[in-house]
Motif scaffolding. Sequence first.
Motif, short mmCIF file in Angstrom:
data_model
loop_
_atom_site.label_atom_id
_atom_site.label_comp_id
_atom_site.label_asym_id
_atom_site.label_seq_id
_atom_site.Cartn_x
_atom_site.Cartn_y
_atom_site.Cartn_z
N THR A 1 43.53 38.27 47.63
CA THR A 1 43.01 38.51 45.75
C THR A 1 44.28 37.52 45.18
O THR A 1 43.50 36.74 44.09
N ARG B 1 34.12 45.23 39.32
CA ARG B 1 33.37 46.90 39.36
C ARG B 1 33.00 46.94 40.53
O ARG B 1 32.46 48.61 41.13
N TYR B 2 31.87 46.13 41.23
CA TYR B 2 30.61 45.99 41.69
C TYR B 2 30.39 45.84 42.91
O TYR B 2 29.83 46.26 44.08
N SER B 3 31.95 44.67 42.99
CA SER B 3 31.46 43.99 44.36
C SER B 3 32.15 44.96 45.84
O SER B 3 33.25 45.81 45.52
N LYS B 4 32.27 44.57 46.87
CA LYS B 4 32.63 44.83 48.09
C LYS B 4 33.95 44.95 47.78
O LYS B 4 35.45 45.67 47.45
N HIS B 5 34.72 43.39 47.54
CA HIS B 5 36.29 42.56 47.33
C HIS B 5 37.04 43.39 46.53
O HIS B 5 38.36 44.18 46.51
N GLY B 6 36.31 43.66 45.07
CA GLY B 6 36.63 44.61 44.06
C GLY B 6 37.11 46.15 44.45
O GLY B 6 38.57 46.87 44.18
N TYR B 7 36.19 47.06 45.63
CA TYR B 7 36.65 47.93 46.34
C TYR B 7 37.61 48.37 46.96
O TYR B 7 38.85 49.22 46.55
N ILE C 1 31.53 41.93 37.12
CA ILE C 1 31.50 42.21 38.00
C ILE C 1 31.77 42.58 39.34
O ILE C 1 31.86 43.57 40.29
N TYR C 2 32.82 41.60 39.98
CA TYR C 2 33.55 41.21 40.90
C TYR C 2 34.65 42.29 40.82
O TYR C 2 34.82 42.88 42.28
#
Length: 365
Positions: free
Chosen positions: A257, A225-231, A222-223
């Motif tokens: 990170t 693929r879908y979080s702002k941090h992941g982006y 989830i982190y």
Amino acid sequence: MKEKNKEPLFHIVKRDALPWYKSLGIRFLAILLALILCGIITTITTGINPLQVYQSIVLGAFGSVRKTWVTFQNIAILLLIALALTPAFKMKFWNIGAEGQVLAGGLATAACMIFLGDKLLPVVLMIVMVAVSIVAGAVWGLIPAFFKALWNTNETLFTLMMNYIAMCIVSYFSYEWSVPKGSGHIGVINDTTEAGWLPAIGGKAYLCNILIVVAITVFMYIYLRYSKHGYEISVVGESENTAKYIGINVKKVIIRTMILSGALCGIAGFLLVSGTDHTVNRDTAGGRGFTAIMVSWLAHFDPLYMILTSLLLVFLERGAGEISTTFGLNESFSEIITGIIIFFIIGSEFFLNYQLKFREKEASK
């Protein structure tokens, strides 16, 4: 007259993204070809039926209830370390220091078990151990990230050297805390009271470890693929200039990170010391920090696919040991078999990403 330059018979071009079932088919074909080659080599060099060898590989990993649980425990730890490395790799920060970060978390856990085991309530002790292991791993990941963000140091060499520093620190404390004194080995910590040991669930000693890793796997999926941090991690990995242009603080992303990466490795150290070995030494990580690089890369940094790649590598490793035991062959032979299979799997990545374009026949005049 000047001869025309002939076009090569074939050239290599980048392939469009393949459907998942074709990618899976290519990988299965690679494994099948590897097994055929291994069978030929086994028959020629030893005279042993290759089917018996393959059967022993399966029995080595899943031949009994105990072996099955040990296999799943090894998968869980390897998967967790691969998950820890993945955010850094997606950012193109080549963190080769997972071994050291795991040892930092493991050493912190062992220290809590030794010095606080008889002073705190079990629940409080466990919370302290988790927190301290996370901080220790995070700090070990923060140091190279800080130097990279501020002075653009080479993170590959920096994190690699941090592994050896961690090993030396663990070796020092292994001597200081050794039982008996001077032996250089800590031995099983709190073997009578089991203070700081992760509890067995339903009589299964490793089930707690596995459940923790499952929860972290879902979180990381989830982190990323879908979080702002992941982006932000993905954008920095694609292009730091683009990230700066759209207002992403690259230095902050690098540090954040790597703190996450180190913290997850610290949890792996906690699980190894509290949930598996109940001691710590310089070999606690057992090379998993380097094997996890392959797990993450083969899965293309996808946490769910990492489950499969972790399973494959642990299965081969556990099965290889059974070959040596069953047939009286030295470990080198089993390592050759494992190496050939892994080589074919890695080689299949070429055909997933590229294709051969052959020269078209010239139209008849």
